[in-house]
Motif scaffolding. Structure first.
Motif, mmCIF file in Angstrom:
data_model
loop_
_atom_site.group_PDB
_atom_site.id
_atom_site.type_symbol
_atom_site.label_atom_id
_atom_site.label_comp_id
_atom_site.label_asym_id
_atom_site.label_seq_id
_atom_site.Cartn_x
_atom_site.Cartn_y
_atom_site.Cartn_z
ATOM 1 N N SER A 31 -40.976 -78.911 -67.069
ATOM 2 C CA SER A 31 -42.022 -80.333 -68.025
ATOM 3 C C SER A 31 -43.045 -78.961 -68.550
ATOM 4 C CB SER A 31 -42.601 -80.845 -67.035
ATOM 5 O OG SER A 31 -43.211 -79.734 -65.792
ATOM 6 N N ARG A 34 -41.704 -77.928 -72.038
ATOM 7 C CA ARG A 34 -41.658 -79.065 -73.287
ATOM 8 C C ARG A 34 -43.357 -78.911 -73.918
ATOM 9 N NH1 ARG A 34 -37.760 -81.300 -68.933
ATOM 10 N NH2 ARG A 34 -39.407 -81.952 -68.148
ATOM 11 N N ALA A 35 -43.443 -79.797 -72.521
ATOM 12 C CA ALA A 35 -44.772 -79.756 -72.974
ATOM 13 C C ALA A 35 -45.963 -78.559 -73.799
ATOM 14 C CB ALA A 35 -46.301 -79.891 -71.812
ATOM 15 N N GLU A 36 -45.436 -76.920 -73.723
ATOM 16 C CA GLU A 36 -46.091 -76.580 -74.293
ATOM 17 C C GLU A 36 -45.103 -75.668 -75.840
ATOM 18 O OE1 GLU A 36 -46.856 -72.558 -70.809
ATOM 19 O OE2 GLU A 36 -44.715 -72.567 -71.830
ATOM 20 N N GLU A 37 -43.797 -76.366 -75.703
ATOM 21 C CA GLU A 37 -43.283 -76.707 -76.864
ATOM 22 C C GLU A 37 -43.641 -77.446 -78.207
ATOM 23 O OE1 GLU A 37 -39.216 -77.366 -76.087
ATOM 24 O OE2 GLU A 37 -38.931 -75.308 -75.924
ATOM 25 N N ARG A 38 -44.001 -79.090 -77.210
ATOM 26 C CA ARG A 38 -44.467 -80.160 -78.166
ATOM 27 C C ARG A 38 -45.911 -79.185 -79.043
ATOM 28 N NH1 ARG A 38 -43.861 -84.922 -76.953
ATOM 29 N NH2 ARG A 38 -44.673 -85.672 -79.159
ATOM 30 N N LEU A 39 -46.790 -78.726 -78.000
ATOM 31 C CA LEU A 39 -48.399 -78.313 -78.298
ATOM 32 C C LEU A 39 -47.901 -77.514 -79.161
ATOM 33 C CD1 LEU A 39 -49.946 -78.453 -74.716
ATOM 34 C CD2 LEU A 39 -50.466 -79.999 -77.004
ATOM 35 N N ARG A 40 -47.650 -76.426 -79.177
ATOM 36 C CA ARG A 40 -47.278 -75.539 -80.532
ATOM 37 C C ARG A 40 -46.916 -77.004 -81.916
ATOM 38 N NH1 ARG A 40 -44.356 -72.218 -75.887
ATOM 39 N NH2 ARG A 40 -45.760 -70.855 -75.023
ATOM 40 N N GLU A 41 -45.648 -77.113 -81.969
ATOM 41 C CA GLU A 41 -44.933 -78.406 -83.149
ATOM 42 C C GLU A 41 -46.478 -78.671 -83.687
ATOM 43 O OE1 GLU A 41 -42.669 -80.665 -81.237
ATOM 44 O OE2 GLU A 41 -40.973 -79.193 -80.963
ATOM 45 N N GLN A 42 -46.925 -78.679 -83.167
ATOM 46 C CA GLN A 42 -48.735 -79.487 -83.531
ATOM 47 C C GLN A 42 -49.570 -78.590 -83.334
ATOM 48 O OE1 GLN A 42 -50.289 -82.841 -81.097
ATOM 49 N NE2 GLN A 42 -47.505 -83.156 -79.978
#
Length: 351
Positions: A31, A34-42
């Motif tokens: 979890s 996944r949160a880190e990946e989303r934050l990097r994308e943004q």
């Protein structure tokens, strides 16, 4: 956030160590990933930047071994912080009158556990006997295993290397299954070794001799029921009763391994998959406290809780591998208890 070390199965050590050895750990760590990946994308955190970080301060004391009285020895940690501003013997004075678990948590900065009873395995030291790295089975060395019966049966898996050193690889505990009988446990056992140990050789297992007691309905013992399932599933291994179910011999088999050093390393090392076994050795496997006024008093029998089955299965495994035999009178005949077989790759997991 600043805190003393938490319980060893709290979310804090799971996330701090990114421990994915358990289903709970994998869920929590995934979890965060996944949160880190989303934050990097943004663009909200930099590439390679974690969402949060954990820092562990050195403890004021170090656990260095056991004294003649069997109690742990604690020495000042030269790497402890802020020593220049503390009076000499600061931590040694404060540990006086404290329990071993309290000292480990508050003065050694170790993750801890909280139990009310008296530990049966005080020889266990988390920093010495618990491996940080996953322990993989070694090809060519038979996997030893032990079983403790009951309605919440357990099995422990390990290997005894040529040097005499043990690595405990895995555990199988059926506490999540209500009232697991020998037949259901055998099915779960077969699925477990097919999934986790395909291609490895196995010795025959060693179980609690209490499993020789037959049921009133059909006179079949847990050993019979368990072994019948193994035979039906095509497993060329069987489980046989230990030469004795004497508690002292079983406990000493564990303690003797924990107290030995072989080639500069502990003679027994427990892998991260053995979550319940480590907590059992830390104190969950215990003598129950007596409810009396005055000094602490404890029963002289094991508290049969959900830690005891895992701990006792490990004792039977070690006995099956030859530990504690010096305390047992030699047997005259070649009983099935002492028989060991190797399982080829084609006989495990359908390979």
């Amino acid at each position: 956030m600043d805190t003393n070390p938490s319980d060893s199965d709290h979310w804090w050590p799971t996330l701090a160590d990114r421990d994915m050895s358990t289903p709970k750990g994998r869920e929590l760590v995934n979890s965060i990933t996944r949160a880190e990946e989303r934050l990097r994308e943004q663009g909200l955190i930099a590439p390679g930047q974690p969402l949060f970080q954990f820092f562990r301060q050195p403890g004021g004391l170090l656990e260095t071994g056991l004294g003649p009285d069997g109690l742990p020895i604690f020495e000042p940690n030269p790497l402890a912080e802020n020593l220049a501003n503390l009076e000499p013997g600061y931590y040694l004075k404060r540990m006086a009158g404290k329990s071993t678990n309290h000292i480990r948590i508050y003065y050694c900065a170790q993750y801890g556990v909280s139990f009310d009873g008296k530990p049966i395995i005080p020889e266990y030291r988390e920093q010495t006997h618990a491996s940080k790295e996953d322990l993989k089975p070694v090809k060519g060395i038979p996997i030893q295993w032990g079983v403790d019966w009951g309605l919440t049966p357990a099995a422990t898996f390990g290997q005894k290397h040529a040097s005499g050193r043990w690595t405990i690889l895995d555990e199988l505990v059926c506490e999540e299954y209500a009232k697991t009988g020998a037949e259901q446990f055998a099915e779960i056992f077969c699925d477990h070794i097919n999934k986790n140990f395909a291609g490895h050789t196995f010795a025959d297992g060693t179980g609690d001799p209490a499993g020789m007691q037959s049921a009133q309905t059909d006179e079949l013992t847990p050993f019979h029921v368990f072994n019948n399932v193994l035979e039906r599933r095509g497993m060329p291994i069987r489980c046989y009763p230990a030469v004795t179910n004497d508690f002292t011999i079983r406990r000493e088999a564990i303690a003797h391994c924990l107290n030995r050093i072989i080639d500069g390393s502990p003679a027994l090392l427990i892998g991260p998959k053995c979550v319940l076994l480590k907590k059992a050795y830390q104190g969950g496997y215990q003598y129950k406290r007596m409810k009396v006024a005055g000094d602490d008093k404890f029963h002289d029998k094991v508290d049969k809780n959900h830690y005891s089955h895992c701990a006792e299965s490990s004792g039977y495994m070690l006995m099956g591998g030859g530990e504690g035999v010096s305390l047992v009178q030699p047997v005259e005949d070649d009983t099935p208890t002492t028989r060991r077989v190797s399982v080829g790759r084609s006989r495990i997991g359908g390979y």
